[in-house]
Write an enzyme that holds these catalytic residues in place. Structure first.
Site, PDB file in Angstrom:
ATOM      1  N   LYS A 104       0.807  -1.217   0.000  1.00  9.01           N
ATOM      2  CA  LYS A 104       0.000   0.000   0.000  1.00  9.01           C
ATOM      3  C   LYS A 104       0.840   1.266   0.000  1.00  9.01           C
ATOM      4  CE  LYS A 104      -3.938  -2.446   1.702  1.00  9.01           C
ATOM      5  NZ  LYS A 104      -3.618  -3.869   1.941  1.00  9.01           N
TER       6      LYS A 104
HETATM    7  C1  LIG Z   1      -4.246  -4.893   1.457  1.00  6.71           C
HETATM    8  C2  LIG Z   1      -3.533  -6.169   1.373  1.00  6.71           C
HETATM    9  C3  LIG Z   1      -3.986  -7.217   0.564  1.00  6.71           C
HETATM   10  C4  LIG Z   1      -5.260  -7.130  -0.227  1.00  6.71           C
HETATM   11  O1  LIG Z   1      -5.160  -6.187  -1.249  1.00  6.71           O
HETATM   12  P1  LIG Z   1      -6.478  -5.665  -2.007  1.00  6.71           P
HETATM   13  O2  LIG Z   1      -6.006  -4.583  -2.891  1.00  6.71           O
HETATM   14  O3  LIG Z   1      -7.387  -5.167  -0.909  1.00  6.71           O
HETATM   15  O4  LIG Z   1      -7.068  -6.817  -2.709  1.00  6.71           O
HETATM   16  C5  LIG Z   1      -3.228  -8.361   0.470  1.00  6.71           C
HETATM   17  N1  LIG Z   1      -2.088  -8.498   1.185  1.00  6.71           N
HETATM   18  C6  LIG Z   1      -1.631  -7.525   1.995  1.00  6.71           C
HETATM   19  C7  LIG Z   1      -0.392  -7.747   2.756  1.00  6.71           C
HETATM   20  C8  LIG Z   1      -2.318  -6.329   2.112  1.00  6.71           C
HETATM   21  O5  LIG Z   1      -1.853  -5.368   2.908  1.00  6.71           O
END
Ligand SMILES: *Cc1c(COP(=O)(O)O)cnc(C)c1O
Length: 473
Positions: A104
């Site tokens: 993110k």
């Molecule tokens: C947010 C997250 C996900 C899921 O991602 P999406 O974009 O919500 O599908 C998977 N793995 C980790 C480590 C995350 O932080």
């Protein structure tokens, strides 16, 4: 580039307006209004990101865009930004070298700079960013927005479900303009409370009176989604031939970014949704029926503990070839009855492009151990689910890229148990065990001694008060 709503009942807006609005006024999500022409990858990650921003945010001046990219990328610990770790035909695309050790960061180191510009040009004094998190978005938003003038952030995280390290990354995050608050409930409760806050006209009035705009940093915001396209395009550049992608999926943002990269010309053949025990999206890909009527499970891959997967709505719009009447029908059925089903060409196209699979918590730990044994590679629980799901699918012979969405050091208890069979419930003690096993100790472990700065807890129905108090509305 202009943006329209998946539900078709909101006015067309520019990129900066879509950034500020977050969700469209008709409750839909913004999607590009113009067809997507191919976007070749640049010479490196940075030039690809610049080209991507030029395409999707052409109402932001070039100098602002370039400065935003430079500032965002300066926060990554690896010069390649997202290194590929390759073992034969299999690569882990490491998306976790940013400030909070999860993918993110790629979007959330960039978004604050774009939002600040958008707010300035719209004559808004302050953007108040409200976000629900299952663990990783919260700290990435806080670190991304910390000390950015004209912005404030409030994060709601589920009281039960995040790892202790994830929680500490939020509650210990410095910055006068950022705060975190626990919510009694799970991620879907947190997300529903934030969605309700955005739909609350009284709250919007109070914000407006204070010269503030309430906005979101969840992956419903195009500013969260589009920067993620970049690493799939850059991956295509590095591989130089058709490949398959596997994405550990929760809210469907990251895998949707891969789908957009494919639409923009990246030769991605098979796109695999990897789910945990909350496998609503996995089942959707298998059957075409999205059925949220099931029990929410707390697992050892907490960032995927989600049953209401927001970005699926954008996929529905794409599958229906932009038929907003159909999208509205599906979404209202989901809201009223908890399920809907595709048929005809949307179902056919879904099954043609996507594969899916899932893993139980036990299978996740077994996969972590297998990956360590096979490649001497430490994959976090989410990434390990991607690997397990891919292993169980028919072999294609193409290179396979697994999105490594978080650092294993965010989940030391699960990692240590998977690798040694021992359960050490104190996360920092478990991290010590992992360090002894692997010979590494990342800086993340220093959080043990960081002071707690945000200790508030709220209930779902007191969320609006918490918002007003935090943002002084
Ligand atoms: C947010 C997250 C996900 C899921 O991602 P999406 O974009 O919500 O599908 C998977 N793995 C980790 C480590 C995350 O932080």
């Amino acid at each position: 580039m202009d943006y329209i709503s998946t539900r078709g009942l909101a006015p067309k807006v520019t990129g900066t307006q879509a950034l500020l609005n977050g969700i469209a006024p008709d409750g839909g999500l913004y999607i590009p209004a113009q067809p997507l022409a191919p976007l070749p990858a640049g010479a490196d990650f940075k030039t690809t990101m610049e080209a991507l921003l030029e395409r999707f945010f052409d109402d932001i001046p070039e100098a602002v865009r370039k400065d935003a990219v430079a500032q965002a990328l300066s926060r990554f610990r690896d010069s390649e930004i997202v290194p590929l770790k390759t073992f034969d035909n299999l690569s882990f695309l490491e998306l976790f070298h940013g400030p909070t050790y999860a993918f993110k960061d790629v979007a959330l180191t960039l978004l604050p700079h774009l939002m600040r510009y958008a707010a300035q040009t719209a004559g808004i004094n302050r953007v108040c960013v409200l976000t629900a998190t299952s663990g990783d978005t919260g700290s990435a938003a806080m670190r991304g927005f910390a000390d950015i003038p004209g912005t404030s952030v409030l994060v709601f995280y589920p009281k039960v479900g995040t790892s202790e390290i994830q929680r500490r990354q939020m509650v210990c995050c410095p910055g006068g303009n950022v705060s975190a608050c626990a919510i009694e409930g799970n991620f879907d409760d947190a997300q529903a409370a934030v969605k309700a806050a955005f739909a609350d006209p009284a709250l919007a009035d109070r914000a407006r009176a204070a010269g503030c705009l309430l906005s979101s940093a969840n992956s419903i915001n195009i500013g969260r989604l589009f920067p993620q396209i970049c690493y799939y395009l850059d991956c295509a550049r590095r591989l130089g031939r058709p490949f398959d992608v596997v994405v550990p999926t929760g809210n469907f943002g990251n895998i949707l970014a891969a789908h957009y990269a494919w639409q923009l010309g990246a030769p991605i053949e098979r796109l695999t949704v990897a789910s945990n025990a909350n496998r609503v999206v996995c089942d959707f890909v298998r059957t075409g029926c999205y059925d949220a009527r099931r029990e929410f499970r707390i697992t050892n891959s907490p960032s995927m503990d989600i049953l209401v997967s927001s970005n699926v709505e954008r996929l529905l719009w794409l599958l229906s070839k932009g038929n907003d009447v159909e999208v509205r029908t599906w979404e209202s059925q989901l809201k009223a009855e908890g399920h809907f089903a595709l048929s005809g060409y949307p179902l056919h196209d879904l099954k043609t492009k996507f594969a899916s699979g899932w893993a139980t918590p036990e299978e996740t730990e077994a996969a972590i151990a297998d990956i360590w044994r096979n490649y001497h590679y430490l994959a976090d629980p989410h990434t390990a689910i991607g690997w397990k799901v891919n292993r169980d699918l028919p072999v294609t012979g193409r290179p396979t890229v697994i999105a490594a969405t978080a650092s294993p050091w965010k989940f030391p208890v699960t990692m240590l148990r998977a690798l040694t069979g021992k359960t050490i419930s104190d996360e920092f003690a478990a991290a010590g065990g992992l360090a002894a096993l692997t010979g590494e100790t990342p800086a993340l472990v220093d959080l043990k001694n960081a002071p707690i700065l945000h200790d508030a807890v709220t209930f779902r129905d007191t969320v609006p008060e918490t918002i007003c108090r935090t943002f002084s509305l």
